[in-house]
Scaffold this active site. Structure first.
Site, short mmCIF file in Angstrom:
data_model
loop_
_atom_site.label_atom_id
_atom_site.label_comp_id
_atom_site.label_asym_id
_atom_site.label_seq_id
_atom_site.Cartn_x
_atom_site.Cartn_y
_atom_site.Cartn_z
N GLU A 95 39.42 32.90 39.28
CA GLU A 95 38.27 32.51 40.09
C GLU A 95 36.99 32.68 39.30
O GLU A 95 36.91 33.53 38.42
CB GLU A 95 38.19 33.40 41.34
CG GLU A 95 39.28 33.10 42.34
CD GLU A 95 39.29 34.07 43.50
OE1 GLU A 95 39.56 33.62 44.62
OE2 GLU A 95 39.04 35.26 43.31
N CYS A 120 44.02 42.41 36.63
CA CYS A 120 43.38 43.49 35.88
C CYS A 120 44.24 44.75 35.98
O CYS A 120 44.80 45.05 37.04
CB CYS A 120 41.99 43.78 36.44
SG CYS A 120 41.10 45.05 35.51
N CYS A 124 40.85 49.84 39.82
CA CYS A 124 39.75 50.43 40.61
C CYS A 124 40.07 50.20 42.09
O CYS A 124 40.42 49.09 42.50
CB CYS A 124 38.41 49.78 40.26
SG CYS A 124 38.01 49.87 38.51
N CYS A 127 38.50 47.40 44.40
CA CYS A 127 38.44 46.05 43.84
C CYS A 127 39.69 45.25 44.20
O CYS A 127 40.82 45.70 43.97
CB CYS A 127 38.30 46.15 42.33
SG CYS A 127 38.47 44.57 41.50
S1 SF4 Z 1 36.42 46.44 39.14
FE1 SF4 Z 1 38.34 45.30 39.37
S2 SF4 Z 1 38.28 43.74 37.75
FE2 SF4 Z 1 36.72 45.30 37.24
S3 SF4 Z 1 37.83 46.77 35.92
FE3 SF4 Z 1 38.02 47.55 38.02
S4 SF4 Z 1 40.00 46.71 38.75
FE4 SF4 Z 1 39.38 45.52 36.93
#
Ligand code: SF4
Length: 358
Positions: A95, A120, A124, A127
């Protein structure tokens, strides 16, 4: 018999193209023409490169391709932010998010937030991308193709401004795909291509220290945005697993090293979560942590993400009070204007899956 893998022209810079054309027995001046078709005109098909001659087009069709990326869905937020879902050649989805800033002429710009990985690995907890896990790195061609694909959309809609600002803050941790990210940045910046100023490109990181140092050594004038989100190790490790590997003192050392190498101001992103990281003692901790750094704190009231109902968004008053307290402590801080929350286009909401397609 295994199918021969074709070379992706959008991942190639002028040196790669010069080498390719030499291999093909073509004159060197063709490299500049080829680069212009691929990175300035952003053609989608090899046969559209009209002045290269039939012989070379046949050779290119035989050995090369242009990154295929299909627009699967576009959503438009109430505030005008647009989210694009693209399907890559291997079936994966990524995206990116377009923000068209208008107002007086000097401030008009189209900013695109792009992805650097499919999924990813950083996990986190706030997220949506992190909840889905890591799939693979994007190639340099796939990174620049997000800009080119959105530019095609803009042209179709009669918008005369191409993408002029790029933010590597979509899906993925850019520092874990640094070679391809830096190659894409160079391609987007190339005077024979899109000529997007390095200063108008931002790269984000959740704090992968060794790669941050490698990035600092490149001494680029890019904006570095560090996802901080918590003022001490105990809180940060609770929401960002990367902090267990690279705790805050190491992250701050890397930030200081980056600043020493580049003299650039650093942006810290801080998702404000009610009752979690918005207390008076957190202001004092942030002040101590960021001492001596030339930096700006972007305070982002946390966005709603499915499965993370434990994070509640502070109300406007609480946000304003926290920012005021930071400013009173001598820190540069402001609330980041939010865009696209209703279409899951804001920070931490990108997912890259087609769910409930409409
Ligand atoms: S915020 Fe989301 S995309 Fe960014 S590093 Fe953390 S898990 Fe990965």
């Amino acid at each position: 018999m295994s199918e021969r893998v074709k070379k992706d022209l959008r991942s190639m810079g002028i040196d790669d193209m010069t080498a390719l054309l030499k291999e093909l027995g073509q004159p060197a001046f063709r490299a500049k023409q080829l680069f212009g078709w691929v990175h300035e005109k952003q053609v989608q098909h090899i046969d559209d490169m009209h002045n290269l001659g039939k012989g070379l087009l046949a050779q290119l069709n035989e050995q090369c391709e242009i990154t295929a990326m299909q627009l699967e869905r576009k959503q438009v937020s109430k505030d005008g932010t647009e989210k694009f879902l693209f399907q890559l050649a291997d079936g994966n989805y990524i995206e990116c998010v377009l923000m068209r800033y208008r107002g007086d002429m000097s401030k008009q710009r189209n900013t695109l937030c792009i992805s650097s990985q499919v999924g990813c690995a950083m996990g986190c907890t706030f997220c949506a991308t992190g909840q889905g896990g890591f799939v693979r790195n994007l190639t340099a061609g796939e990174i620049v193709s997000q800009v080119y694909a959105v530019n095609h959309q803009l042209i179709e809609e009669g918008d005369t401004l191409p993408v002029g600002n790029v933010v590597l803050m979509g899906m993925g941790e850019p520092m874990l795909n640094l070679d391809n990210v830096l190659k894409a940045v160079a391609l987007l910046n190339d005077p024979q291509g899109q000529q997007i100023s390095i200063r108008r490109m931002t790269v984000s990181t959740c704090g992968v220290v060794p790669q941050m140092k490698a990035f600092a050594d490149k001494k680029l004038d890019m904006v570095l945005a560090v996802s901080l989100h918590a003022p001490n190790d105990a809180l940060r490790s609770g929401v960002m697993p990367v902090n267990n590997r690279y705790p805050l003192h190491e992250l701050m050392d890397a930030c200081r090293y980056y600043q020493k190498q580049t003299r650039n101001r650093i942006t810290f992103e801080y998702a404000l979560i009610a009752g979690f990281n918005d207390q008076p003692e957190h202001v004092a901790q942030l002040k101590a942590l960021l001492k001596g750094l030339d930096c700006h704190l972007n305070i982002i009231p946390v966005n709603p993400v499915a499965n993370t109902a434990q994070f509640s968004r502070p109300d406007r008053k609480q946000v304003a009070a926290f920012v005021k307290a930071l400013q009173n402590a001598g820190l540069n801080a402001s609330v980041r204007e939010e865009k696209g929350t209703d279409i899951d286009g804001a920070c931490g909401q990108l997912r890259g899956k087609v769910t409930g397609k409409q």
